[in-house]
Scaffold this active site. Structure first.
Site, PDB file in Angstrom:
ATOM      1  N   GLU A  90       0.890  -1.159   0.000  1.00  0.00           N
ATOM      2  CA  GLU A  90       0.000   0.000   0.000  1.00  0.00           C
ATOM      3  C   GLU A  90       0.932   1.214   0.000  1.00  0.00           C
ATOM      4  OE1 GLU A  90      -3.589   0.820   2.922  1.00  0.00           O
ATOM      5  OE2 GLU A  90      -2.560  -1.059   3.368  1.00  0.00           O
ATOM      6  N   ARG A  97       4.591 -12.741   9.940  1.00  0.00           N
ATOM      7  CA  ARG A  97       5.355 -11.522   9.668  1.00  0.00           C
ATOM      8  C   ARG A  97       6.709 -11.599  10.349  1.00  0.00           C
ATOM      9  NH1 ARG A  97       1.425  -7.144   8.658  1.00  0.00           N
ATOM     10  NH2 ARG A  97       2.926  -5.529   9.145  1.00  0.00           N
ATOM     11  N   LYS A 148       4.090   0.698   9.315  1.00  0.00           N
ATOM     12  CA  LYS A 148       4.220   1.989   8.620  1.00  0.00           C
ATOM     13  C   LYS A 148       3.533   3.113   9.383  1.00  0.00           C
ATOM     14  CE  LYS A 148       2.932   0.045   4.837  1.00  0.00           C
ATOM     15  NZ  LYS A 148       2.289  -0.130   3.542  1.00  0.00           N
TER      16      LYS A 148
HETATM   17  P1  ATP Z   1       2.375  -2.083   7.920  1.00  0.00           P
HETATM   18  O1  ATP Z   1       1.675  -2.598   9.116  1.00  0.00           O
HETATM   19  O2  ATP Z   1       3.807  -1.853   8.142  1.00  0.00           O
HETATM   20  O3  ATP Z   1       1.693  -0.921   7.288  1.00  0.00           O
HETATM   21  P2  ATP Z   1       1.174  -3.634   5.898  1.00  0.00           P
HETATM   22  O4  ATP Z   1       1.005  -5.109   5.885  1.00  0.00           O
HETATM   23  O5  ATP Z   1      -0.033  -2.825   6.105  1.00  0.00           O
HETATM   24  O6  ATP Z   1       2.318  -3.290   6.897  1.00  0.00           O
HETATM   25  P3  ATP Z   1       1.468  -3.412   3.100  1.00  0.00           P
HETATM   26  O7  ATP Z   1       1.980  -2.308   2.284  1.00  0.00           O
HETATM   27  O8  ATP Z   1       0.019  -3.720   3.019  1.00  0.00           O
HETATM   28  O9  ATP Z   1       1.865  -3.124   4.605  1.00  0.00           O
HETATM   29  O10 ATP Z   1       2.324  -4.725   2.879  1.00  0.00           O
HETATM   30  C1  ATP Z   1       2.684  -5.274   1.647  1.00  0.00           C
HETATM   31  C2  ATP Z   1       3.010  -6.718   1.857  1.00  0.00           C
HETATM   32  O11 ATP Z   1       4.071  -6.852   2.787  1.00  0.00           O
HETATM   33  C3  ATP Z   1       1.835  -7.475   2.428  1.00  0.00           C
HETATM   34  O12 ATP Z   1       1.704  -8.686   1.714  1.00  0.00           O
HETATM   35  C4  ATP Z   1       2.216  -7.726   3.852  1.00  0.00           C
HETATM   36  O13 ATP Z   1       1.662  -8.907   4.322  1.00  0.00           O
HETATM   37  C5  ATP Z   1       3.740  -7.772   3.801  1.00  0.00           C
HETATM   38  N1  ATP Z   1       4.336  -7.384   5.071  1.00  0.00           N
HETATM   39  C6  ATP Z   1       4.174  -6.226   5.738  1.00  0.00           C
HETATM   40  N2  ATP Z   1       4.858  -6.237   6.899  1.00  0.00           N
HETATM   41  C7  ATP Z   1       5.480  -7.434   6.973  1.00  0.00           C
HETATM   42  C8  ATP Z   1       6.329  -8.058   7.922  1.00  0.00           C
HETATM   43  N3  ATP Z   1       6.689  -7.453   9.056  1.00  0.00           N
HETATM   44  N4  ATP Z   1       6.788  -9.306   7.655  1.00  0.00           N
HETATM   45  C9  ATP Z   1       6.435  -9.922   6.513  1.00  0.00           C
HETATM   46  N5  ATP Z   1       5.644  -9.401   5.584  1.00  0.00           N
HETATM   47  C10 ATP Z   1       5.150  -8.172   5.790  1.00  0.00           C
HETATM   48 MG    MG Z   2      -1.696  -3.001   4.938  1.00  0.00          MG
END
Ligand code: ATP
Ligand code: MG
Length: 557
Positions: free
Chosen positions: A37, A262, A272
């Protein structure tokens, strides 16, 4: 794939894909995607998902798309899109021309919503958010139907068109899927799928005033792109029945979701939203502050992509959440930098040494090995002269027998130079040592003893006259607690910030470092790895400490 099988066993996702391929599922193709995102910079957690998705595609002759899941216009920006692309490339992955945006599917997704309405599976609800929340129930108490749930298909189609046309203000009504208000899975209790937002989108501008919510976009985008294996982090497990409900009822490509744990790192926050709070609260200088766990922060700090990929490889892919010790990442970093980083000499806490028997006004160039781990790195020359700097803590007055470095009457080796013996110290009026008077043995040039005489220490040094002054930023961990998310009641994760996460000092560098490129990482002998920062100017370089050679953290504890 074959190479991977040789070195380690398959993880559960690789096992599943192997089985799918054996069954001829998905016409024997593997198509993955990395779906960020664009609402912030990528962090090291994302690196795990990148390695997994791109790695699996590459290992199986498949393709991995880069898809920006940009459904929320209020939080997304083009700056983030550009930064995300740069970071993925830096890690060493390539999506070719497979760059997609959920916003390109807005028309298709709108059509999907219409399709659900036409099947009697979605309705426009005119209640307030409070009323809707009240009817939602709890995990143990079923929800209640909305009074608008039985609107006719015609009425719903007309109202949804009006929503799209901007005839309603934000919050007046929403579109909900008509599933089951009594389902044990709260996400299936007539979830919101479209809402009115009169905001400009970073790509579609003002074309739309209704936007799908993430749950109505993510799974369908996978289907639109023909993603076979949709790999998500564990928190999406409870969303899977909803995604499957959409796929079934829309009769679209059946992407199959599998969840994995994760990455969580000790002393680090990987979210983020929280990282944005650190940026906006000015706790750090920006997303790329060298203390941040973002890929841009780690890069600026001097981390190598190889170290990050090696960490992701080592921790593997599991089904259960855990906490990875940050020292494991530092271990991989040191292992890699030890192989590739050139050595230089720098003195960070200078103490002046005058070599009294070295001719005044003269200097010479001495050969120095760039990297003992890599012969091809060659040699350079370092200037030596009558006045040099050594580290203050390499000298001790009244030193105990086990202190092997310099002390009065003792002899040590200066790396690449000569043996020196300390004869006298000079102090200021307060008793601080300000200078050492030493003599050198001209027969020991290159640091070699002509008569087999041994010294216990080899010390680094910098010629005073030739030294380059530099700002050196000594970074430590950003948080002082292992799980910064854990706070006292009513506390905030920022309460756990390490007040000493950076110390700025000025150091003396060997002159060769003046021409170092921004972003280049060196081992400063006996001190650690340091990376030239973008804040450097021609006359005053700035170096970031990437990581100390010894584990200063363990010592403190
Ligand atoms: P955040 O909580 O940091 O905003 P998010 O999952 O909302 O993380 P996205 O941009 O939606 O962020 O993530 C893109 C991809 O990265 C998704 O498939 C998500 O599952 C993966 N991802 C995000 N954080 C992690 C993590 N700590 N370990 C493994 N994969 C991750
Ligand atoms: Mg997300």
């Amino acid at each position: 794939m074959e190479a991977m099988e040789e070195t380690r066993s398959l993880n559960f996702i690789e096992e599943k894909i192997k089985a799918d391929l054996a069954d001829g599922k998905f016409d024997n193709t593997v198509h993955t995607r990395f779906p960020p995102e664009p609402n912030g910079y990528l962090h090291i957690g994302h690196a795990k998902a990148i390695c997994l998705n791109f790695g699996i595609a590459m290992a199986n002759g498949g393709v991995c798309n880069l898809r920006f899941d940009d459904t929320n216009p209020t939080k997304e920006e083009t700056e983030y899109v550009e930064a995300i692309k740069e970071d993925i490339k830096w890690l060493g992955f390539n999506w070719g021309d497979k760059e997609y945006y959920t916003s390109d599917y807005f028309e298709t997704l709108y059509g999907y919503a219409v399709r659900l309405i036409e099947k009697g599976l979605a309705y426009v609800d005119h209640q307030t958010p409070e009323q809707i929340a009240e009817q939602k129930g709890t995990p143990t108490k079923p929800g209640k139907n909305s009074p608008f749930r039985n609107r006719t298909i015609e009425e719903n189609l007309e109202l949804f068109t009006k929503m799209r046309n901007g005839d309603f203000e934000e919050g007046v009504c929403i579109l909900r899927a008509k599933i089951d208000m009594e389902n044990d899975n709260m996400l299936l209790r007539d979830p919101l799928i479209y809402r009115i937002k009169k905001v400009t989108h970073h790509r579609t501008g003002d074309d739309w005033c209704v936007y799908p919510i993430y749950d109505f976009a993510h799974g369908q985008s996978d289907s639109i792109e023909g993603i076979t294996h949709s790999l998500c982090s564990l928190e999406f497990e409870v969303h899977r029945p909803l995604y499957n409900w959409f796929i079934e009822n829309l009769e679209i490509f059946p992407s199959e979701q599998t969840e994995f744990a994760r990455l969580n790192l000790s002393y680090t926050i990987l979210s983020k939203r929280k990282l944005l709070e650190l940026v906006e609260g000015k706790h750090v200088t920006g997303w790329d502050d060298p203390r941040m766990p973002t890929l841009s922060g780690l890069r600026r700090r001097g981390y190598s992509p190889e170290a990050i990929v090696a960490l992701c490889d080592e921790i593997g892919v599991l089904k259960r959440n855990g906490l990875t010790d940050i020292s494991l990442l530092e271990h991989h970093l040191k292992t890699h930098l030890n192989k590739v980083a050139e050595r230089r000499m720098a003195v960070l806490n200078p103490l002046k040494v005058t070599i009294t028997n070295y001719p005044e006004g003269e200097s010479e160039l001495l050969d120095a090995v760039n990297n003992p781990e890599d012969e091809l790195a060659g040699k350079r020359q370092v200037p030596f002269s009558r006045e040099i700097y050594i580290e203050q803590n390499d000298f001790m007055e009244d030193a105990p027998r086990k202190f092997y470095r310099l002390s009065q009457g003792r002899e040590v080796r200066l790396r690449y130079a000569y043996y020196i013996t300390c004869n006298k110290l000079i102090k200021d009026t307060e008793g601080n040592i300000t200078e050492l008077l030493c003599t050198y043995d001209p027969e020991t040039k290159g640091g070699k003893s002509p008569d087999g005489r041994k010294v216990k220490a080899t010390m680094h040094w910098v010629s005073k006259e030739h030294a380059v002054d530099a700002e050196v930023r000594l970074y430590d961990r950003l948080f002082s607690t292992e799980r910064p998310d854990k706070t006292e009641e009513g506390g905030h994760f920022a309460d756990n910030l390490n007040p000493k996460s950076v110390e700025i000092i000025s150091g003396k560098l060997e002159p060769e470092l003046k021409t170092a490129l921004i972003g280049a990482t060196y081992q400063f002998e006996r001190l650690g790895y340091f990376c030239k920062d973008q804040d450097s100017t021609g006359s005053s370089p700035v170096f970031n400490r990437t990581v100390a050679l010894r584990d200063s953290w363990a010592k403190k504890k």
